[in-house]
Design an enzyme around this catalytic site. Structure first.
Site, mmCIF file in Angstrom:
data_model
loop_
_atom_site.group_PDB
_atom_site.id
_atom_site.type_symbol
_atom_site.label_atom_id
_atom_site.label_comp_id
_atom_site.label_asym_id
_atom_site.label_seq_id
_atom_site.Cartn_x
_atom_site.Cartn_y
_atom_site.Cartn_z
ATOM 1 N N SER A 1 -3.727 13.497 -43.242
ATOM 2 C CA SER A 1 -4.116 12.593 -44.329
ATOM 3 C C SER A 1 -3.326 11.301 -44.258
ATOM 4 O O SER A 1 -3.762 10.286 -44.790
ATOM 5 C CB SER A 1 -3.809 13.213 -45.690
ATOM 6 O OG SER A 1 -4.487 14.409 -45.851
ATOM 7 N N HIS B 1 -11.070 13.954 -41.163
ATOM 8 C CA HIS B 1 -10.395 14.128 -42.453
ATOM 9 C C HIS B 1 -11.365 14.755 -43.439
ATOM 10 O O HIS B 1 -12.303 14.106 -43.910
ATOM 11 C CB HIS B 1 -9.879 12.772 -42.950
ATOM 12 C CG HIS B 1 -9.003 12.880 -44.141
ATOM 13 N ND1 HIS B 1 -9.184 12.140 -45.286
ATOM 14 C CD2 HIS B 1 -7.934 13.682 -44.375
ATOM 15 C CE1 HIS B 1 -8.255 12.470 -46.167
ATOM 16 N NE2 HIS B 1 -7.498 13.406 -45.642
ATOM 17 N N ASN C 1 -8.958 7.705 -49.383
ATOM 18 C CA ASN C 1 -7.642 7.689 -50.041
ATOM 19 C C ASN C 1 -7.136 6.271 -50.265
ATOM 20 O O ASN C 1 -6.349 6.016 -51.173
ATOM 21 C CB ASN C 1 -6.622 8.499 -49.234
ATOM 22 C CG ASN C 1 -6.807 9.989 -49.482
ATOM 23 O OD1 ASN C 1 -7.475 10.377 -50.443
ATOM 24 N ND2 ASN C 1 -6.237 10.821 -48.630
HETATM 25 N N1 LIG Z 1 -4.922 20.105 -49.074
HETATM 26 C C1 LIG Z 1 -5.694 19.040 -49.096
HETATM 27 O O1 LIG Z 1 -6.333 18.699 -50.100
HETATM 28 C C2 LIG Z 1 -5.866 18.219 -47.841
HETATM 29 C C3 LIG Z 1 -6.921 17.299 -47.745
HETATM 30 C C4 LIG Z 1 -7.112 16.598 -46.553
HETATM 31 C C5 LIG Z 1 -6.233 16.790 -45.509
HETATM 32 N N2 LIG Z 1 -5.181 17.672 -45.623
HETATM 33 C C6 LIG Z 1 -4.314 17.867 -44.448
HETATM 34 O O2 LIG Z 1 -4.685 19.096 -43.815
HETATM 35 C C7 LIG Z 1 -3.537 19.685 -43.182
HETATM 36 C C8 LIG Z 1 -3.378 21.102 -43.687
HETATM 37 O O3 LIG Z 1 -3.213 21.093 -45.082
HETATM 38 P P1 LIG Z 1 -3.309 22.413 -45.956
HETATM 39 O O4 LIG Z 1 -3.356 21.980 -47.349
HETATM 40 O O5 LIG Z 1 -4.353 23.308 -45.412
HETATM 41 O O6 LIG Z 1 -1.865 23.089 -45.630
HETATM 42 P P2 LIG Z 1 -1.417 24.594 -45.804
HETATM 43 O O7 LIG Z 1 0.036 24.573 -45.965
HETATM 44 O O8 LIG Z 1 -2.256 25.291 -46.821
HETATM 45 O O9 LIG Z 1 -1.764 25.272 -44.391
HETATM 46 C C9 LIG Z 1 -1.141 24.940 -43.197
HETATM 47 C C10 LIG Z 1 -1.229 26.160 -42.275
HETATM 48 O O10 LIG Z 1 -0.834 25.773 -40.966
HETATM 49 C C11 LIG Z 1 -0.082 26.816 -40.407
HETATM 50 N N3 LIG Z 1 0.747 26.252 -39.323
HETATM 51 C C12 LIG Z 1 1.838 25.457 -39.433
HETATM 52 N N4 LIG Z 1 2.277 25.125 -38.211
HETATM 53 C C13 LIG Z 1 1.449 25.701 -37.314
HETATM 54 C C14 LIG Z 1 1.372 25.734 -35.884
HETATM 55 N N5 LIG Z 1 2.234 25.070 -35.136
HETATM 56 N N6 LIG Z 1 0.374 26.436 -35.319
HETATM 57 C C15 LIG Z 1 -0.510 27.113 -36.063
HETATM 58 N N7 LIG Z 1 -0.485 27.121 -37.409
HETATM 59 C C16 LIG Z 1 0.486 26.432 -38.024
HETATM 60 C C17 LIG Z 1 0.702 27.360 -41.562
HETATM 61 O O11 LIG Z 1 1.190 28.687 -41.296
HETATM 62 C C18 LIG Z 1 -0.326 27.313 -42.679
HETATM 63 O O12 LIG Z 1 -1.077 28.519 -42.741
HETATM 64 C C19 LIG Z 1 -2.393 18.740 -43.477
HETATM 65 O O13 LIG Z 1 -2.259 17.857 -42.411
HETATM 66 C C20 LIG Z 1 -2.853 17.998 -44.739
HETATM 67 O O14 LIG Z 1 -2.264 16.735 -44.866
HETATM 68 C C21 LIG Z 1 -4.996 18.391 -46.761
#
Ligand SMILES: NC(=O)c1ccc[n+]([C@@H]2O[C@H](COP(=O)([O-])OP(=O)(O)OC[C@H]3O[C@@H](n4cnc5c(N)ncnc54)[C@H](O)[C@@H]3O)[C@@H](O)[C@H]2O)c1
Length: 679
Positions: free
Chosen positions: A120, A141, A191
């Protein structure tokens, strides 16, 4: 025949599991990877739980859920992604951790694999550089909840190749997303608006102009959203994410985007989100709305100035991603350009936000923003015309029709072009016409406008049908009413199994007005034309192929080849005589001779399939009787004359049908047909 793609998702968290779910729902094969079994299992459970809710709401059956879950393979082994067509990363928001993951994947995956990050806040290029394949690297995204929100921003950084963007857009369409292409830039498209919108709302509170509850409520009114701004932000990360995001935008873009003191205080001193408290003071709604409109319109114009996204995509992003009723440019048009300019000018006076050139110029021109809803691209000897209005399922209205006509003429006049393919962007081909346009015209005593629109459409469709170049409709999704009529006017139709046709008009009090009746009749004869027009039964692409309406039925991955093959083969008679397959004979008999008249009188004809007759009578009893009667007369009359005369006959009845009370009642409740009175 390879029919689907294999996609890897790394990170089985909130976003990863949702993306995997949606892809599996849309029949892509998914491998979901996380670092530990328990995290993989948590992701799988999240998918099962969301799907269980869908079962309770009768969206899926338990069997479908098993099938969907069966398409997601959970694992901790990255090597499983070796032969994936695309890998989407959704792990922690840490550039180093993401970079190291991609460096590993770069060694594991075959050269064909495209990488994408769901970051993001980082530049996509800053992550792509960890790999040897920056040309096959994009940002995708997604928006929370990724199985439900249709928007995805496809971010191409400077090194991304055009082929990569094309393939990612195709995969996005395949899993039911509406992709918008965005430049690799701070906050991308949505965003970049969502964050300063939140920041401005906090400023309003900080300045003591209104309390949190009032601002929250005011945004619902001003932007037509079900959840207010603070409801939304509190659900999607709240003040902590808001502070972080506005800090990084502020550093890149100036203090207008930076966090106000109140936001810092809320996080660092109070460690809390904004509680939605206080008396709602409606007298402040206008003021708050205007402050927030200024931000939305100002930033949207700045984005277009900077080439972040097109004006249409910025609107699309806010409407689909944030569920706004209107996008910033539509808002500006609604309030008038002078007013929009004035609001943004005030914003420039109270902050370091600069007046965008685009708005300055638009103010000088003194006309509303114009949207481009139809794209034309010529590749080799084929022109591809795409109706690009996915937020409205590509529905036809005067603007779209005019643009379609202009692009068609341009393609037809291009001597290098041998064939013209017409497609729809997103999940639908073209889902009918803008019904609101018809309703407004009836209410304002302006049915002449509907007449002009229809006449213009009829002329365009005739040009498409009679063009010296081969015209091909690409029906890779739903087509309805006017959309099916556009497809039928083309000289050939390439459809995928996701494609369909249908004429729901008599359900909403009118008859098909763009030549659908006589074109179906020329394909299938009077009886089946009556059946499909009266009953409004959908015709799947497979059925349309069996009936000889669809020229080529192919999987999505083979559409381009099918277009090229048809273009190379050249013209043929689409209405050539054909044998109607046995499976359709009962429907044909049902409408034969005076059976159709009997059915319209509510009588059951004899010597026909009893069950089908009963079912049809029941269906017809819910339709508008005058529309059915006119359709019946028109199909008969049109079958006996030339195409040009058939068009005239149809246009001659247009004022009559739009003058009925049933037409107004039906058009006003398209989802739930009213009890028609036959008047
Ligand atoms: N939550 C939102 O609303 C949103 C919206 C758009 C983008 N994002 C982006 O999406 C991404 C994920 O966000 P999220 O909210 O799902 O996070 P989250 O914390 O719910 O999930 C992340 C997952 O990645 C896993 N992980 C971490 N390092 C890893 C690796 N090296 N290999 C494999 N798995 C690994 C973790 O164990 C976890 O299960 C981030 O970059 C975030 O900025 C989030």
């Amino acid at each position: 025949m390879s029919t689907t793609y294999k996609v890897g998702i790394v990170g089985a968290g909130n976003m990863g599991s949702g993306i995997a779910q949606k892809m599996a729902q849309e029949k892509l094969n998914v491998v979901m990877v996380d670092t530990k079994e328990e995290f993989v299992e948590r992701g799988m459970n999240a998918i099962r739980q969301t799907l269980q809710e869908a079962v309770e709401r009768k969206i899926f059956t338990p069997e479908q859920v098993d099938e969907i879950v069966g398409r997601v393979k959970g694992t901790t082994d990255l090597n499983e992604l070796k032969d994936a067509d695309m890998v989407v990363e959704a792990i922690f928001e840490d550039v180093q951790v993401k970079g190291e993951l991609f460096a590993k994947l770069d060694k594991i995956c075959e050269p064909k694999t495209i990488f994408s990050t769901n970051t993001s806040s980082f530049y996509v290029a800053s992550i792509a550089k960890f790999t040897e394949r920056p040309d096959r690297f994009v940002g995708t995204h997604y928006f929370f909840h990724p199985a439900k929100n249709r928007l995805v921003e496809v971010i191409s950084h400077e090194g991304t190749s055009d082929e990569t963007v094309e393939k990612v857009l195709q995969i996005a369409n395949m899993h039911g997303k509406t992709p918008i292409v965005v430049k690799d830039s701070p906050g991308f498209a949505v965003n970049r608006i969502f964050i300063p919108w939140y920041v401005e709302a906090i400023r309003v509170i900080e300045e003591g102009k209104a309390n949190v509850a009032t601002v929250n409520e005011a945004t619902k009114h001003a932007f037509g959203i079900g959840l207010g701004l603070f409801d939304l932000w509190n659900m999607s990360g709240g003040t902590v994410i808001g502070l972080h995001a506005s800090k990084s935008l502020g550093e890149e873009l100036g203090s207008f985007y930076a966090p106000p003191e109140l936001l810092r205080h809320q996080v660092e001193d109070l460690n809390s989100d904004f509680a939605i408290e206080g008396e709602v003071d409606k007298s402040k709604f206008d003021y708050i709305g205007q402050r927030l409109y200024a931000v939305a319109i100002g930033v949207a114009c700045a984005q277009v100035d900077e080439g972040v996204a097109s004006l249409e995509d910025v609107d699309r992003g806010t409407k689909i991603g944030l569920a706004w009723r209107q996008g910033p440019f539509e808002l500006a048009n609604s309030m008038g350009i002078d007013k929009a300019y004035q609001l943004v000018k005030e914003l420039t006076e109270r902050s370091d936000f600069k007046m965008p050139k685009l708005l300055e110029e638009q103010k000088k021109k003194g006309v509303p923003f114009e949207f481009n809803y139809v794209d034309l691209e010529v590749v080799g000897d084929i022109a591809y015309i795409t109706v690009n209005r996915p937020e409205a399922m590509n529905a036809l209205n005067p603007v779209v029709m005019n643009q379609l006509s202009a692009k068609f003429t341009e393609a037809e006049n291009n001597s290098a072009v041998k064939a013209i393919a017409i497609k729809g962007k997103g999940k639908a081909f073209i889902a009918g016409a803008d019904i609101k346009f018809f309703v407004d015209n009836i209410k304002n005593n302006n049915v002449d406008k509907t007449y002009d629109f229809t006449k213009f459409g009829q002329e365009l469709l005739l040009k498409i049908e009679q063009s010296p170049k081969l015209t091909i409709a690409v029906v890779d999704g739903l087509s309805l009413g006017g959309g099916s009529e556009v497809a039928l006017s083309c000289q050939a139709i390439v459809a995928t199994p996701q494609g369909s046709f249908g004429f729901p008009e008599t359900n909403i009090g009118i008859f098909p007005g763009l030549g659908g009746m006589f074109r179906i009749e020329r394909h299938l004869g009077v009886e089946l034309a009556k059946y499909y027009i009266f009953v409004g039964e959908g015709i799947s692409a497979e059925q349309a192929y069996e009936l000889g309406i669809v020229t080529r039925l192919v999987e999505r991955a083979e559409v381009d080849q099918a277009i090229k093959d048809l273009a190379a083969k050249g013209k043929f008679d689409k209405y050539a005589a054909r044998e109607i397959p046995d499976a359709y004979k009962a429907k044909k008999e049902l409408m034969a001779g005076d059976n159709a008249d009997k059915l319209l009188r509510g009588e059951k004809p004899s010597g026909v399939d009893d069950e089908l007759a009963e079912k049809t009578l029941k269906r017809l009893s819910r339709k508008a009787p005058i529309a059915l009667k006119m359709a019946n007369e028109l199909i008969e009359a049109q079958s006996k004359v030339s195409v040009e005369e058939a068009i005239k006959l149809e246009l001659d009845r247009l004022h009559d049908i739009f003058a009925t009370k049933d037409a107004l009642a039906g058009l006003q409740s398209p989802g739930r047909p009213p009890q028609y009175k036959g008047e």
